[in-house]
Structure formats: structure tokens, C-alpha cells
Enzyme design. Structure first.
Site, PDB file in Angstrom:
ATOM      1  N   ARG A   1      12.885  22.481 -11.040  1.00  0.00           N
ATOM      2  CA  ARG A   1      13.248  21.307 -11.844  1.00  0.00           C
ATOM      3  C   ARG A   1      12.008  20.566 -12.329  1.00  0.00           C
ATOM      4  O   ARG A   1      10.924  20.725 -11.783  1.00  0.00           O
ATOM      5  CB  ARG A   1      14.027  20.308 -10.975  1.00  0.00           C
ATOM      6  CG  ARG A   1      15.443  20.685 -10.705  1.00  0.00           C
ATOM      7  CD  ARG A   1      16.045  19.726  -9.701  1.00  0.00           C
ATOM      8  NE  ARG A   1      17.468  19.976  -9.530  1.00  0.00           N
ATOM      9  CZ  ARG A   1      18.154  19.603  -8.456  1.00  0.00           C
ATOM     10  NH1 ARG A   1      17.562  18.981  -7.463  1.00  0.00           N
ATOM     11  NH2 ARG A   1      19.436  19.852  -8.389  1.00  0.00           N
TER      12      ARG A   1
ATOM     13  N   ILE B   1      -1.060  -4.840  -5.692  1.00  0.00           N
ATOM     14  CA  ILE B   1      -0.922  -3.382  -5.632  1.00  0.00           C
ATOM     15  C   ILE B   1      -1.228  -2.792  -7.008  1.00  0.00           C
ATOM     16  O   ILE B   1      -1.537  -1.619  -7.120  1.00  0.00           O
ATOM     17  CB  ILE B   1       0.475  -2.907  -5.148  1.00  0.00           C
ATOM     18  CG1 ILE B   1       1.577  -3.298  -6.130  1.00  0.00           C
ATOM     19  CG2 ILE B   1       0.784  -3.373  -3.745  1.00  0.00           C
ATOM     20  CD1 ILE B   1       2.843  -2.469  -5.963  1.00  0.00           C
ATOM     21  N   ASP B   2      -1.164  -3.622  -8.056  1.00  0.00           N
ATOM     22  CA  ASP B   2      -1.383  -3.126  -9.418  1.00  0.00           C
ATOM     23  C   ASP B   2      -2.872  -2.929  -9.735  1.00  0.00           C
ATOM     24  O   ASP B   2      -3.220  -2.252 -10.690  1.00  0.00           O
ATOM     25  CB  ASP B   2      -0.801  -4.114 -10.441  1.00  0.00           C
ATOM     26  CG  ASP B   2       0.653  -4.449 -10.161  1.00  0.00           C
ATOM     27  OD1 ASP B   2       1.351  -3.617  -9.556  1.00  0.00           O
ATOM     28  OD2 ASP B   2       1.088  -5.556 -10.534  1.00  0.00           O
TER      29      ASP B   2
ATOM     30  N   GLU C   1      -2.441 -12.332 -10.352  1.00  0.00           N
ATOM     31  CA  GLU C   1      -2.711 -13.046 -11.599  1.00  0.00           C
ATOM     32  C   GLU C   1      -2.013 -14.420 -11.677  1.00  0.00           C
ATOM     33  O   GLU C   1      -2.648 -15.434 -11.975  1.00  0.00           O
ATOM     34  CB  GLU C   1      -2.204 -12.152 -12.727  1.00  0.00           C
ATOM     35  CG  GLU C   1      -2.806 -12.430 -14.068  1.00  0.00           C
ATOM     36  CD  GLU C   1      -2.242 -11.445 -15.115  1.00  0.00           C
ATOM     37  OE1 GLU C   1      -1.838 -10.325 -14.745  1.00  0.00           O
ATOM     38  OE2 GLU C   1      -2.189 -11.834 -16.284  1.00  0.00           O
TER      39      GLU C   1
ATOM     40  N   MET D   1       5.207   1.720  -9.722  1.00  0.00           N
ATOM     41  CA  MET D   1       4.982   0.338 -10.162  1.00  0.00           C
ATOM     42  C   MET D   1       3.634   0.190 -10.862  1.00  0.00           C
ATOM     43  O   MET D   1       2.935   1.178 -11.099  1.00  0.00           O
ATOM     44  CB  MET D   1       5.060  -0.604  -8.962  1.00  0.00           C
ATOM     45  CG  MET D   1       6.474  -0.931  -8.538  1.00  0.00           C
ATOM     46  SD  MET D   1       6.461  -2.175  -7.240  1.00  0.00           S
ATOM     47  CE  MET D   1       8.168  -2.706  -7.263  1.00  0.00           C
ATOM     48  N   GLY D   2       3.254  -1.056 -11.135  1.00  0.00           N
ATOM     49  CA  GLY D   2       1.957  -1.299 -11.761  1.00  0.00           C
ATOM     50  C   GLY D   2       2.004  -2.323 -12.877  1.00  0.00           C
ATOM     51  O   GLY D   2       0.987  -2.629 -13.499  1.00  0.00           O
TER      52      GLY D   2
END
Ligand code: F6P
Length: 338
Positions: free
Chosen positions: A163, A127-128, A103, A170-171
Site C-alpha cells: 500500500r 515541537i514545531d 511564538e 504536526m508542525g
């Protein structure tokens, strides 16, 4: 002599070297000299460039990162930088510059194009996967595959220790990585920035799951997710510096349920290393198409993938808005929630 320049800007990602290799191969075939501009827009500001040939770009298709280097420099924030870029572009004699980026890099490309300073063609990487001008930006597939493998690994340890495992991916402001890696990794809950999260609901779902006999759970949280009732500042939502949300989610679960909880922040692991076959393929196709756009004098455009077909789209259109997750896909993911 005809010349093309290429730069890679913003965050690095797997697949950038495939584009560089393709641009050099196709460019040389069409009679261009191809110049590599170092470290994104910084290379044009400082006139830091070198000729790329077949030897320099051989054996790089499987390498992560970018052989040109990158930076997050935004020249639009400094008038002198813009003047330097204009001057260096003119002096280089290049027909056009291929700007490979997300962007922010593409917004700079648009500004330079509009002011008639640099002839530019954009190539989307992220990668987003958040660029609305294309169905796909390379780098995303590799990130999803890495995150999925990590989820698989964390699954076995969560199960062994009974657990809750919170995995932060990410993103930035969108939940694409969380959604697709979460689905592929069999997550029990996926939290994304597109939907503010009520932690009471999350904890209730987890309690019900445990009442059904499950002793562990996997929660994927995208770094830009907002929790209802928490101040944005406490979530680390300043520009590009995320990284707090996993801890908040884990603490909130442990406090409300008493279940032992751990956090894993996948971070830059998702951006590094070998690109998948798909990202190499898309990077290669994008690189070839970018050279064709320069040949056709189609400046101010971005290479775009619609379905499986390559197209070009106005940079103006491409950076207008962020591409948020596919709501239908999220509804499908919800079928598998706790
Ligand atoms: O845009 C890619 C990305 O990896 C985001 O997912 C993340 O928020 C950001 O870059 C991290 O940036 P930096 O590497 O500058 O910390």
C-alpha cells in the site's frame, strides 16, 4: 525576599518540566523564592500561583507535559486581563517572570515588556521548531523521535499490504518535523508547507517507483502543506486547526494511480510522554540561563541556542519571523524521493 515566577504557556511539549526543575534549583541556590504560575498567562490573570520547592519539583525531569498546566489564553485580546496581570505581578513582589512558550506566549511576553507591565524573560519551546531567535526550541527532538518510530511501524504494514501510506505530522506552518522524521524514517516523499505541492508530480513519481518494482511507498505530509489547485479552506488551514491534508493527499493518489492508500494522522502523540535526553538537557540549560538573565536584569530577552552556546536575544527579534525549514536539508532529503 527576592522572588521569581515561572509559567508555561501555549501547547505543552516534552521538556517543560526540566525547565521548571532547573529554575527552582538554580533560583533557590541564588536565594530566590520561586513561584509557579498556573496555566500560562491565565494564572497571572486569576492570581493562581503556588510556591515551588525541591520537593514539588523532584522526580519530574522524565515527565512529559507541564506540572504547572498550560492554556492558550491570549491576554492581549482583553484589556481587563492585561490590567489584572499588571496588578497581580506588582502585588506578587516578583523580580521577574520566566515565560516558557512558543511564538504566541512569547509575543504576549514582548507586549507586556514593552508596556512596562511585567518584567519578563522568555524561554523557547516548540515541537514545531519554528522560532527564528534560536537554533533549537526543546520538544522538537522528542517529536521527531516519536514520529520516526511511528513511520518505522507504518513502514512494515505498508510493505506487507503493498500500500501507499500517507503519514500526517504536526508542525503548523513549517515542515521541520516532516523533514527530519521523514528523512530518519526513510520516507519516499516528504511534503512541507514551504513548497506548495503539485499532486500530479507526486503521483507520477509514485507510478515510476512502482514500475521499478516497488509495491509500497511512504509519504510524509506536514499538516500545514498546501496543495496546488485546492482551496485553502478545504485543506483545514484555519489557525491552529489543521488535520485534513493527509486525507486529501491520499484521495488524490488513489484517484490518480489506483494504488491502495491509507492515512495515519499522528496528532498529539507527537507532543506527549517522555522527553528525549536531548530535550531534558536543553530544557535544563535554558532554565538555568533564564534565572541568570533575571539576576542580570536582562528583561525583554529570550534564552537562545546558537550552535551549542547559550545566548540571549531580544524578544522583539526572537518573534519577528517564523523559522522555515533548511533548504539545503530539504535538497538532501530529495535525493531519496521516490
Ligand atoms: O505548536 C504545537 C502544535 O502541536 C502544532 O504542531 C499543532 O498544529 C498545534 O500545536 C495543535 O494545537 P492544539 O493542541 O491546540 O490542538
Amino acid at each position: 525576599m527576592r522572588k521569581i515566577g515561572i509559567l508555561t504557556g501555549g501547547a505543552d511539549c516534552p521538556g517543560l518540566n526540566s525547565v521548571i526543575r532547573a529554575v527552582v534549583r538554580k533560583g533557590m541556590l541564588e536565594g530566590y523564592v520561586v513561584t509557579g504560575i498556573k496555566n500560562g498567562w491565565l494564572g497571572l490573570i486569576e492570581n493562581d500561583m503556588r510556591i515551588l520547592d525541591l520537593r514539588v519539583t523532584s522526580g519530574i525531569i522524565d515527565r512529559g507535559g507541564t506540572i504547572l498546566g498550560t492554556s492558550r489564553i491570549n491576554p492581549c485580546e482583553n484589556k481587563e486581563s492585561i490590567e489584572n496581570i499588571t496588578e497581580n505581578f506588582k502585588r506578587s513582589g516578583m523580580d521577574g517572570v520566566i515565560a516558557v512558550g512558543g511564538e504566541e506566549t512569547l509575543k504576549v511576553a514582548l507586549a507586556l515588556h514593552k508596556e512596562n507591565r511585567v518584567k519578563v524573560v522568555g524561554v523557547p519551546k516548540s515541537i514545531d521548531n519554528a522560532l527564528s531567535g534560536t537554533d533549537y526550541a526543546f520538544g522538537f527532538d522528542t517529536a521527531v523521535n516519536i514520529a520516526t518510530e511511528c513511520i518505522d511501524r507504518l513502514h512494515t504494514t505498508a510493505e506487507s499490504h503493498h500500500r501507499i501510506m500517507v503519514i500526517e505530522v504536526m508542525g503548523q506552518y513549517t515542515g521541520w518535523i516532516a523533514l527530519e522524521a521523514g528523512m530518519a524514517g526513510g520516507a519516499d516523499i516528504i511534503l512541507v508547507p514551504e513548497f506548495p505541492v503539485d499532486m500530479n508530480q507526486v503521483c507520477e513519481s509514485l507510478k515510476k517507483r512502482h514500475e521499478r518494482g516497488k509495491s509500497f511507498s511512504i509519504i510524509i505530509v506536514a499538516e500545514g502543506t498546501k496543495l496546488i489547485g485546492y482551496a485553502e479552506k478545504s485543506q483545514g488551514l484555519e489557525r491552529r486547526r489543521f488535520g485534513n491534508i493527509g486525507e486529501l493527499v491520499a484521495k488524490s493518489i488513489e484517484d490518480a494511480t489506483g494504488f491502495e492508500t491509507r492515512v495515519s494522522v499522528l496528532g498529539h502523540i507527537q507532543r506527549g510522554g517522555t522527553p528525549t535526553a536531548y530535550d531534558r538537557l536543553i530544557g535544563t540549560r535554558f532554565g538555568i540561563k533564564a534565572v541568570e538573565l533575571i539576576q542580570q536584569n536582562k528583561f525583554g530577552k529570550m534564552v537562545s541556542l546558537r550552535g551549542n552556546k547559550l545566548q540571549d536575544v531580544d524578544l522583539e527579534e526572537a518573534v519577528k519571523q517564523r523559522k522555515t525549514i533548511d533548504i539545503d536539508l530539504y535538497e538532501t532529503a530529495k535525493v531519496f524521493f521516490a
